[in-house]
Design an enzyme around this catalytic site. Structure first.
Site, PDB file in Angstrom:
ATOM      1  N   ARG A 216       0.837  -1.208   0.000  1.00  0.00           N
ATOM      2  CA  ARG A 216       0.000   0.000   0.000  1.00  0.00           C
ATOM      3  C   ARG A 216       0.865   1.249   0.000  1.00  0.00           C
ATOM      4  NH1 ARG A 216      -3.712   0.037   4.719  1.00  0.00           N
ATOM      5  NH2 ARG A 216      -4.315   2.044   3.888  1.00  0.00           N
ATOM      6  N   LYS A 278      10.031  -4.434  17.864  1.00  0.00           N
ATOM      7  CA  LYS A 278       9.442  -3.147  17.505  1.00  0.00           C
ATOM      8  C   LYS A 278      10.492  -2.352  16.737  1.00  0.00           C
ATOM      9  CE  LYS A 278       6.155  -0.878  18.850  1.00  0.00           C
ATOM     10  NZ  LYS A 278       5.676  -0.661  20.200  1.00  0.00           N
ATOM     11  N   HIS A 279      10.088  -1.801  15.618  1.00  0.00           N
ATOM     12  CA  HIS A 279      11.005  -0.997  14.810  1.00  0.00           C
ATOM     13  C   HIS A 279      12.329  -1.719  14.574  1.00  0.00           C
ATOM     14  CE1 HIS A 279       8.503   2.702  14.931  1.00  0.00           C
ATOM     15  NE2 HIS A 279       7.980   2.009  15.920  1.00  0.00           N
ATOM     16  N   ASN A 421      24.797   1.119  18.507  1.00  0.00           N
ATOM     17  CA  ASN A 421      25.511   0.310  19.482  1.00  0.00           C
ATOM     18  C   ASN A 421      24.524  -0.532  20.278  1.00  0.00           C
ATOM     19  OD1 ASN A 421      28.174   1.255  19.003  1.00  0.00           O
ATOM     20  ND2 ASN A 421      27.616   3.176  19.967  1.00  0.00           N
ATOM     21  N   HIS A 527      23.821  -2.003  11.417  1.00  0.00           N
ATOM     22  CA  HIS A 527      23.438  -0.592  11.278  1.00  0.00           C
ATOM     23  C   HIS A 527      22.185  -0.415  10.458  1.00  0.00           C
ATOM     24  CE1 HIS A 527      27.852  -0.183  12.154  1.00  0.00           C
ATOM     25  NE2 HIS A 527      27.290   0.516  13.108  1.00  0.00           N
TER      26      HIS A 527
END
Ligand code: 5GP
Length: 527
Positions: A216, A278-279, A421, A527
């Protein structure tokens, strides 16, 4: 810019929808040409078809390696209809124009995916098909090329709307799709050969990818996005079956992958494990005697963040765990299977997305990881590094106990999946504090400590659960400060790569603080 469709060459491995297409074309008076198997299928359905062998004057030969590779075919695909020289050449050699090419290729990707041997895979590399597709695509000024069964309807609709003709814009779009197909096809072959030769990232040189679904939107609603598979058919989010719930979003897929790849670090035969993400960062990871205990412990680590999270399990979802998961709002659950009772429990939560796979992603599978930068792609081997007990070097006077070693290794595995980190606090096979993505290691240690403190508050614990915990750091401590912060939060033992200029200083600080510390000799930046 409308161009008529008078002759069509059909040569398809996947015969889905072929008869209907042949009938619709024949009904419009389009002459049909075809290769062996395709011609037979059309004839069996009562259609009139001319064999390509008759057109080329050559039989199909060499196990089908040579069927359509002939000027009578390629001249018909490539000739410019408005160029006097081209038209003269066609007349001189009796070449008739081919206005529509319908090809789908030998199923190379599917042959690899089913584990076929080397020779079988080689034989499933289509040669004449891609050659024709590329020829027809180049000549899209006059020629239509369809490489996907899903486009048959669009072709017929275009012809219906234009009295049997097609527009230039339509042919352009077909050509673009066709080149994407041959590019992906050759990339799949190249990828497979790179796998056969066990080539590392810098020596692979090409990458396969094919559109799986459009999304979407992307990371944000003003970004368009799509999901591509790499053709490998490996267990993971790209090959998972969605049983229920809303359509997956870009962020869902990204987070689900992070969750599933993390939990896959814990082999199912060593017991249940659960990761909540999460994220793209874990807000709780735990082992348990049962799956529901693993979930509960992962959830307890950071109840606030777990709300609206992504849950990944290393074993099939059972009813008890399902019952616990539905108590709060969760975006996605992914597991290598689920019991009927668990599925029934989830059915009451319509929005909860349930993804099931046939197995876990292999954390040791050497694959290529890519990241886009301005003007280029950064390519590296995926981080499949791992350490065992025997790789660890005790550097402090105090050595970790056996239980501490287990927690250190657990923390280390989790830390590999935390954005740098990364500082991870673990007690009894469960995270109690995760410090992710800070620009200094000291800050990450602080964040992890603050999370542990909040866990104490949320669960009404008498003291910080970080008291006596195992501490993992994804890279070395450049100074003693981060280490001392972790010790102050309650850390009793530490796992880190080592290798800093100031290792001596850090080891001395660890000894003075009464910590046991081990070096892995390996770093896990992410990263
Ligand atoms: P059929 O089932 O009609 O016998 O074969 C159809 C398949 O043959 C299609 O997948 C098409 O791409 C492929 N094909 C057509 N011409 C050639 C050729 O000259 N060489 C090879 N290797 N494959 C071809």
């Amino acid at each position: 810019d409308l161009s008529p469709v008078r002759r069509a060459l059909l040569s398809v491995s996947d015969k889905t929808g072929l008869i209907e297409l042949g009938q619709a074309l024949a009904a419009r008076g389009v002459e049909l040409l075809s290769t062996g198997g395709t011609a037979k299928a059309l004839r069996d359905a009562g259609l009139t078809v001319r064999d390509v062998a008759e057109v080329t004057g050559f039989p199909e030969m060499m196990d089908g390696r040579v069927k359509t590779l002939h000027p009578m075919v390629h001249g018909g695909l490539l000739a410019l209809r408005d160029n006097a020289d081209h038209v003269a050449a066609m007349e001189q050699h009796g070449i008739a124009g081919i206005d529509l090419l319908v090809v789908n290729l030998y199923p190379f990707e599917a042959t690899v995916a089913k584990g076929a041997d080397y020779d079988d895979c080689i034989e499933n590399i289509d040669i004449g098909g891609p050659a024709m597709i590329r020829a027809a695509s180049k000549n899209h000024a006059f020629v239509n090329v369809v490489v996907d069964v899903a486009d048959y309807d669009a072709l017929l609709a275009e012809m219906a709307a234009n009295d049997g003709q097609t527009s230039y814009a339509f042919r352009q779009r077909l050509a673009q799709t066709a080149y994407a197909r041959t590019a992906a096809y050759d990339a799949a072959v190249s990828n497979w050969m790179a796998d056969q030769l066990a080539l590392e990232a810098p020596r692979r040189r090409a990458f396969a990818g094919e559109l799986k679904q459009t999304l979407r939107y992307g990371e944000n609603s003003h970004q368009q996005a799509a999901f591509y598979t790499d053709g490998s058919n490996r267990p993971g989010v790209a090959t998972a079956r969605q049983l229920q719930g809303k359509e997956l979003s870009y962020n869902n897929i990204n987070d689900t992958d992070a969750a599933f790849e993390l939990v896959a670090e814990f082999a199912p035969e060593n017991g249940p494990a659960c990761a909540i993400i999460k994220h793209a960062n874990p807000c709780g990871v735990a082992l348990g005697a049962t799956l529901s205990e693993a979930y509960q412990k992962a959830f307890d680590c950071d109840r606030t963040s777990a709300f609206g999270g992504i849950v990944a399990l290393n074993q099939p979802l059972d009813a008890e765990t399902a019952g616990k998961i539905v108590e709060i709002f969760t975006e996605v659950v992914i597991a290598p299977g689920a019991s009927d009772e668990a599925i029934a429990i989830f059915a009451t939560k319509k929005n909860l997305r349930l993804l099931l796979t046939d197995g876990l992603p292999d954390p040791r599978q050497p694959i290529v990881a890519m990241k886009q930068v301005a003007g280029g792609l950064l390519v590296q081997d995926k981080d499949v590094g791992h350490v065992d007990l025997t790789d660890l070097k005790v550097v402090t006077r105090k050595a970790p106990t056996e239980a501490q070693m287990a927690d250190l290794l657990f923390a280390w595995k989790v830390g590999k999946h935390v954005k740098s980190n990364a500082i991870v606090y673990v007690k009894d096979g469960a995270t109690v504090g995760v410090g992710a993505g800070q620009m200094s290691r000291l800050d990450s240690a602080n964040v992890a400590a603050a999370k542990a403190q909040r866990m104490a508050t949320e669960l009404g614990l008498p003291e910080s659960p970080a008291k006596g915990c195992a501490v993992a750091s994804d890279a070395f401590f450049p100074f003693a400060d981060g280490l001392l912060e972790a010790a102050a939060a309650g850390g009793a033992c530490v796992i880190q790569p080592g290798g800093s200029m100031r290792d001596d200083e850090v080891i001395k600080a660890a000894d003075e603080a009464g910590l046991a510390m081990v070096f892995t000799g390996m770093r896990h930046f992410r990263h």
